[in-house]
Design an enzyme around this catalytic site. Structure first.
Site, PDB file in Angstrom:
ATOM      1  N   ASP A 104      54.616   0.398  35.035  1.00 34.33           N
ATOM      2  CA  ASP A 104      55.600   1.259  35.650  1.00 34.33           C
ATOM      3  C   ASP A 104      55.058   2.677  35.612  1.00 34.33           C
ATOM      4  OD1 ASP A 104      58.266   0.810  36.881  1.00 34.33           O
ATOM      5  OD2 ASP A 104      58.603   2.672  35.778  1.00 34.33           O
TER       6      ASP A 104
ATOM      7  N   LYS B 177      48.248  -0.060  43.796  1.00 31.45           N
ATOM      8  CA  LYS B 177      48.084  -0.115  42.341  1.00 31.45           C
ATOM      9  C   LYS B 177      47.089  -1.214  41.963  1.00 31.45           C
ATOM     10  CE  LYS B 177      52.625   0.931  40.375  1.00 31.45           C
ATOM     11  NZ  LYS B 177      53.640   0.278  39.513  1.00 31.45           N
TER      12      LYS B 177
HETATM   13  P1  ITT Z   1      55.634  -2.126  41.181  1.00 28.62           P
HETATM   14  O1  ITT Z   1      55.888  -3.252  42.134  1.00 28.62           O
HETATM   15  O2  ITT Z   1      54.370  -2.338  40.376  1.00 28.62           O
HETATM   16  O3  ITT Z   1      56.809  -1.753  40.324  1.00 28.62           O
HETATM   17  P2  ITT Z   1      56.179   0.332  42.652  1.00 28.62           P
HETATM   18  O4  ITT Z   1      55.578   0.733  43.965  1.00 28.62           O
HETATM   19  O5  ITT Z   1      57.632  -0.011  42.570  1.00 28.62           O
HETATM   20  O6  ITT Z   1      55.283  -0.846  42.087  1.00 28.62           O
HETATM   21  P3  ITT Z   1      56.460   2.280  40.423  1.00 28.62           P
HETATM   22  O7  ITT Z   1      57.906   1.975  40.266  1.00 28.62           O
HETATM   23  O8  ITT Z   1      55.583   2.092  39.246  1.00 28.62           O
HETATM   24  O9  ITT Z   1      55.813   1.507  41.668  1.00 28.62           O
HETATM   25  O10 ITT Z   1      56.224   3.764  40.904  1.00 28.62           O
HETATM   26  C1  ITT Z   1      57.244   4.683  41.164  1.00 28.62           C
HETATM   27  C2  ITT Z   1      56.898   5.509  42.374  1.00 28.62           C
HETATM   28  O11 ITT Z   1      55.804   6.362  42.073  1.00 28.62           O
HETATM   29  C3  ITT Z   1      56.527   4.699  43.616  1.00 28.62           C
HETATM   30  O12 ITT Z   1      57.170   5.306  44.725  1.00 28.62           O
HETATM   31  C4  ITT Z   1      55.025   4.874  43.737  1.00 28.62           C
HETATM   32  O13 ITT Z   1      54.616   4.921  45.096  1.00 28.62           O
HETATM   33  C5  ITT Z   1      54.779   6.210  43.038  1.00 28.62           C
HETATM   34  N1  ITT Z   1      53.497   6.171  42.369  1.00 28.62           N
HETATM   35  C6  ITT Z   1      53.157   5.348  41.336  1.00 28.62           C
HETATM   36  N2  ITT Z   1      51.884   5.533  40.976  1.00 28.62           N
HETATM   37  C7  ITT Z   1      51.397   6.495  41.792  1.00 28.62           C
HETATM   38  C8  ITT Z   1      50.129   7.103  41.931  1.00 28.62           C
HETATM   39  O14 ITT Z   1      49.090   6.745  41.188  1.00 28.62           O
HETATM   40  N3  ITT Z   1      49.980   8.041  42.871  1.00 28.62           N
HETATM   41  C9  ITT Z   1      51.005   8.403  43.650  1.00 28.62           C
HETATM   42  N4  ITT Z   1      52.225   7.871  43.598  1.00 28.62           N
HETATM   43  C10 ITT Z   1      52.428   6.918  42.679  1.00 28.62           C
END
Ligand code: ITT
Length: 197
Positions: A74, A17
């Site tokens: 998020d 991200k």
């Molecule tokens: P944070 O530390 O920023 O919270 P995270 O990996 O926990 O990062 P999120 O809760 O925002 O990320 O994301 C929820 C899920 O969706 C997580 O398993 C990510 O890998 C997936 N995800 C988020 N953005 C994505 C994207 O652009 N493409 C594919 N998968 C994504």
């Protein structure tokens, strides 16, 4: 860092991200005013009914720990047809437990699919002591099998409507940013910061 620059922290445990938003940030004129920096300060991640609620709770949970402008993001992946939006706010858990193969199994033989990603960025803007919310959404369908080796998470199974023969894992971060949920939300954040230099 030069004397005109201020810190802008992105609190995330997900380097994919961070790298995506950095790609957009580096192309903007903001680089002379801000230093985009990853932070390991850990916000509290609640289970809620919407991505926006999770982002709002996250930012409020760390307000007293930060002395500069910062943001959290998020994201969620929603299979609208035939899974009524699952996994949505359970995306992280479902990716870990079922994986992309598991999701494709759930929709096997079901015909047409519809899916989307949502991103909500919550920014704490130090100069005016306010919280701003920026959102993005991208619609598409599910691939029949995992395709591509770029990106992360659900990217290998998501085909955006804008590029109907490619998954997000088959395009560069730059191409993904032009259409993605995160690209849209972060571009709005950039516009806000530019208007408030
Ligand atoms: P944070 O530390 O920023 O919270 P995270 O990996 O926990 O990062 P999120 O809760 O925002 O990320 O994301 C929820 C899920 O969706 C997580 O398993 C990510 O890998 C997936 N995800 C988020 N953005 C994505 C994207 O652009 N493409 C594919 N998968 C994504």
């Amino acid at each position: 860092m030069n004397e005109d620059q201020k810190y802008l922290y992105f609190l995330t445990g997900n380097f994919n991200k961070f790298n995506e938003v950095l790609e957009i940030f580096n192309k903007s004129k903001l680089t002379q005013y801000y230093l985009l920096t990853p932070s390991r300060t850990e916000p509290i991640e609640i289970q809620a009914n919407s991505v926006r609620e999770v982002a709002e709770f996250k930012i409020n949970s760390v307000l007293d720990q930060m002395n500069d402008s910062f943001f959290v993001e998020d994201a969620g992946f929603f299979v609208d047809e035939p899974l009524y939006g699952f996994p949505g706010v359970y995306s992280s858990y479902v990716l870990t437990v079922l994986g992309n193969e598991g999701i494709l199994k759930l929709v096997e033989g079901e015909g047409e699919t519809k899916a989307h990603f949502e991103s909500v960025i919550a920014l704490y803007f130090k100069p005016t002591d306010e919280i701003k919310i920026f959102e993005g959404k991208v619609e598409g369908t599910l691939a029949k099998k995992l395709r591509g080796d770029k990106g992360f998470g659900f990217d290998p199974i998501f085909i955006p409507n804008e590029l109907p023969d490619k998954t997000f894992s088959e395009i560069s971060a730059e191409e993904k940013n032009k259409i993605s949920h995160r690209g849209q939300a972060f571009s709005k954040l950039i516009d806000f910061l530019k208007e408030n230099i």
